[in-house]
Design an enzyme around this catalytic site. Sequence first.
Site, PDB file in Angstrom:
ATOM      1  N   ARG A  39       0.830  -1.216   0.000  1.00 51.80           N
ATOM      2  CA  ARG A  39       0.000   0.000   0.000  1.00 51.80           C
ATOM      3  C   ARG A  39       0.864   1.265   0.000  1.00 51.80           C
ATOM      4  NH1 ARG A  39      -4.927  -1.981   3.980  1.00 51.80           N
ATOM      5  NH2 ARG A  39      -6.436  -2.335   2.312  1.00 51.80           N
ATOM      6  N   LYS A 220     -12.788  -9.440   9.028  1.00 52.83           N
ATOM      7  CA  LYS A 220     -13.762  -8.349   9.234  1.00 52.83           C
ATOM      8  C   LYS A 220     -15.145  -8.907   8.929  1.00 52.83           C
ATOM      9  CE  LYS A 220     -10.386  -4.759   8.251  1.00 52.83           C
ATOM     10  NZ  LYS A 220      -9.867  -3.777   7.280  1.00 52.83           N
ATOM     11  N   GLY A 378      -6.089  -5.438   1.831  1.00 51.84           N
ATOM     12  CA  GLY A 378      -4.735  -5.254   2.333  1.00 51.84           C
ATOM     13  C   GLY A 378      -4.092  -6.571   2.718  1.00 51.84           C
ATOM     14  N   GLY A 402     -12.728  -4.254   1.489  1.00 55.00           N
ATOM     15  CA  GLY A 402     -14.095  -3.788   1.747  1.00 55.00           C
ATOM     16  C   GLY A 402     -14.534  -2.779   0.694  1.00 55.00           C
TER      17      GLY A 402
HETATM   18  N1  LIG Z   1     -10.471 -18.578  10.645  1.00 56.91           N
HETATM   19  C1  LIG Z   1      -9.916 -17.414  10.975  1.00 56.91           C
HETATM   20  N2  LIG Z   1      -9.867 -17.026  12.270  1.00 56.91           N
HETATM   21  C2  LIG Z   1      -9.289 -15.843  12.607  1.00 56.91           C
HETATM   22  N3  LIG Z   1      -8.721 -14.996  11.722  1.00 56.91           N
HETATM   23  C3  LIG Z   1      -8.744 -15.340  10.423  1.00 56.91           C
HETATM   24  C4  LIG Z   1      -9.342 -16.556   9.989  1.00 56.91           C
HETATM   25  N4  LIG Z   1      -9.195 -16.615   8.647  1.00 56.91           N
HETATM   26  C5  LIG Z   1      -8.546 -15.512   8.263  1.00 56.91           C
HETATM   27  N5  LIG Z   1      -8.254 -14.739   9.326  1.00 56.91           N
HETATM   28  C6  LIG Z   1      -7.500 -13.473   9.357  1.00 56.91           C
HETATM   29  O1  LIG Z   1      -8.103 -12.515   8.536  1.00 56.91           O
HETATM   30  C7  LIG Z   1      -7.169 -11.458   8.407  1.00 56.91           C
HETATM   31  C8  LIG Z   1      -7.462 -10.645   7.170  1.00 56.91           C
HETATM   32  O2  LIG Z   1      -8.820 -10.242   7.182  1.00 56.91           O
HETATM   33  P1  LIG Z   1      -9.373  -8.954   6.401  1.00 56.91           P
HETATM   34  O3  LIG Z   1      -8.773  -7.720   6.970  1.00 56.91           O
HETATM   35  O4  LIG Z   1     -10.843  -9.095   6.421  1.00 56.91           O
HETATM   36  O5  LIG Z   1      -8.804  -9.174   4.925  1.00 56.91           O
HETATM   37  P2  LIG Z   1      -8.428  -8.079   3.818  1.00 56.91           P
HETATM   38  O6  LIG Z   1      -7.466  -7.088   4.456  1.00 56.91           O
HETATM   39  O7  LIG Z   1      -7.808  -8.854   2.719  1.00 56.91           O
HETATM   40  O8  LIG Z   1      -9.721  -7.422   3.449  1.00 56.91           O
HETATM   41  C9  LIG Z   1      -5.803 -12.125   8.396  1.00 56.91           C
HETATM   42  O9  LIG Z   1      -4.978 -11.464   9.333  1.00 56.91           O
HETATM   43  C10 LIG Z   1      -6.094 -13.573   8.806  1.00 56.91           C
HETATM   44  O10 LIG Z   1      -5.209 -14.069   9.784  1.00 56.91           O
HETATM   45  O1  LIG Z   2      -7.522  -2.439   5.346  1.00 55.51           O
HETATM   46  C1  LIG Z   2      -8.492  -1.868   4.853  1.00 55.51           C
HETATM   47  O2  LIG Z   2      -9.544  -2.509   4.308  1.00 55.51           O
HETATM   48  P1  LIG Z   2      -9.561  -4.054   3.817  1.00 55.51           P
HETATM   49  O3  LIG Z   2      -9.079  -4.941   4.969  1.00 55.51           O
HETATM   50  O4  LIG Z   2     -11.001  -4.280   3.509  1.00 55.51           O
HETATM   51  O5  LIG Z   2      -8.680  -4.140   2.608  1.00 55.51           O
HETATM   52  C2  LIG Z   2      -8.586  -0.368   4.748  1.00 55.51           C
HETATM   53  O6  LIG Z   2      -7.405   0.252   5.199  1.00 55.51           O
HETATM   54  C3  LIG Z   2      -9.799   0.125   5.554  1.00 55.51           C
HETATM   55  O7  LIG Z   2      -9.626  -0.199   6.903  1.00 55.51           O
HETATM   56  P2  LIG Z   2     -10.944  -0.359   7.849  1.00 55.51           P
HETATM   57  O8  LIG Z   2     -11.684  -1.603   7.381  1.00 55.51           O
HETATM   58  O9  LIG Z   2     -10.391  -0.500   9.242  1.00 55.51           O
HETATM   59  O10 LIG Z   2     -11.770   0.882   7.653  1.00 55.51           O
END
Ligand SMILES: Nc1ncnc2c1ncn2[C@@H]1O[C@H](COP(=O)(O)OP(=O)(O)O)[C@@H](O)[C@H]1O
Ligand SMILES: O=C(OP(=O)(O)O)[C@H](O)COP(=O)(O)O
Length: 445
Positions: A39, A220, A378, A402
Amino acid sequence: MTAKTLDDLLEAGVAGRHVLVRSDLNVPLEDGAVADDGRIRASLPVITALADAGARVVVMAHLGRPKGTADPAFSLRPAAERMAELAGREVRLAADVTGASAREESANLADGGILLLENVRFDPRETSKDEAERAELAAEMAALTGGSGSSESTQATPATPGAYVDDAFGAVHRRHASVYDIAGLLPSYQGGLVSRELDVLSRLTGEPDRPYVVVLGGSKVSDKLAVIDNLMDRADTLLIGGGMLFTFLKAQGHEVGASLLEEDQIPVVTEYLERAAKGGCRIVLPTDIVMASAFAADAEHEVLPVAALTSGAHGASALGLDIGPETRVAFGEEIRRAETVFWNGPMGVFEFEAFAHGTRTVAQSLTESTGLTVVGGGDSAAAVRALGFDDKQFGHISTGGGASLEYLEGKSLPGIDALERSAAGHGTGHGTDRSAGHDAAQAGA
Ligand SMILES: Nc1ncnc2c1ncn2[C@@H]1O[C@H](COP(=O)(O)OP(=O)(O)O)[C@@H](O)[C@H]1O
Ligand SMILES: O=C(OP(=O)(O)O)[C@H](O)COP(=O)(O)O
């Protein structure tokens, strides 16, 4: 009205002007250092283009969800240091968001200088649901450009008004002060990263080649569960892994121990499953899970068929940290058969090698697909790189998870709306917009 772009701003001239740039520098940290700088690299072109054109660049960004307090664990210092290394120039870091340090550092910026403010989420007003609070913070941010409202800055004159550039694609779905409210206060422009992301993602919104498969995981959970509603009308198949799968399993009557769970979302996912059963979009859930004794890299773990979870014999403290081998094969087949794949959210805790297999299989399957493959988020982007894949093996790696999901849902994105309103000569509608703050709770308010 479309948003004005960075080129419009550069054409207007930025030499000597303070330009506030909202970037997404929400990078994973390991032992206090940046573990994946994707990023930061993606944000640098806009920042350096402005600095090279003589702007006094004030970068705003968040890191994690520090819940409105100045928690040093969420400091942007590691990001500032990495940015300086990558850019090969000084990047100063203010000690606060709009306090004395930010005002002084901003006022002292030379033409071409770069200042990063501390984590904007150290200020509770950034993510507040109260419009007036956010507006107050946004005014303080705008004042850093030397415009009206600044009591301390002496650098800019009314002849050289400040400007705002939103280049934080990963945060455009957040109705936050530094993303949304600020655009009503300064001439506002869309950064190149945001423009490129929207350009690529728009290919998935019209008539994507089918089968169109969306793979969802990550942690998330409530954010991602919310997008399924609209995605079910667009995608042919949803593959569910990561932390969100346990809410589905619980809804089906399984015991999930200490796995991630959003109890209050059970009625919502039940409705999704009922809709899927009636036809249209398929929701494919794992048939086996890697259950661990603890959230640790060396935790004891075993593969359990989902059917075995019903008894609860695995115990209340066991937690699911990855999808199992049978599920990996099934998900891999679905992905390779697809003509369009969008993937957001790791399938398991990929940061621990023992629980990285599901994420690796999904990434590998995307690289073997002949269709359009897009990875968003991310951590998802960090995961593919950490697991040894090359960005070029995917059609597109988006910096926003997201944000891209909400865009694909067909939702309007507050950050983009605000830029469009600014271009049309309107503010962000303070005092009239009753929907403000809908997502603040999700993002560390
Ligand atoms: N079964 C699980 N239990 C807890 N954490 C998890 C699980 N599967 C994935 N994760 C965690 O989800 C995190 C990423 O989630 P998220 O922020 O939603 O993804 P992104 O940033 O790609 O949108 C990673 O740090 C990973 O360790
Ligand atoms: O990591 C982010 O989103 P992402 O995990 O959905 O890729 C962005 O920096 C937004 O962060 P936020 O979901 O805490 O608002």
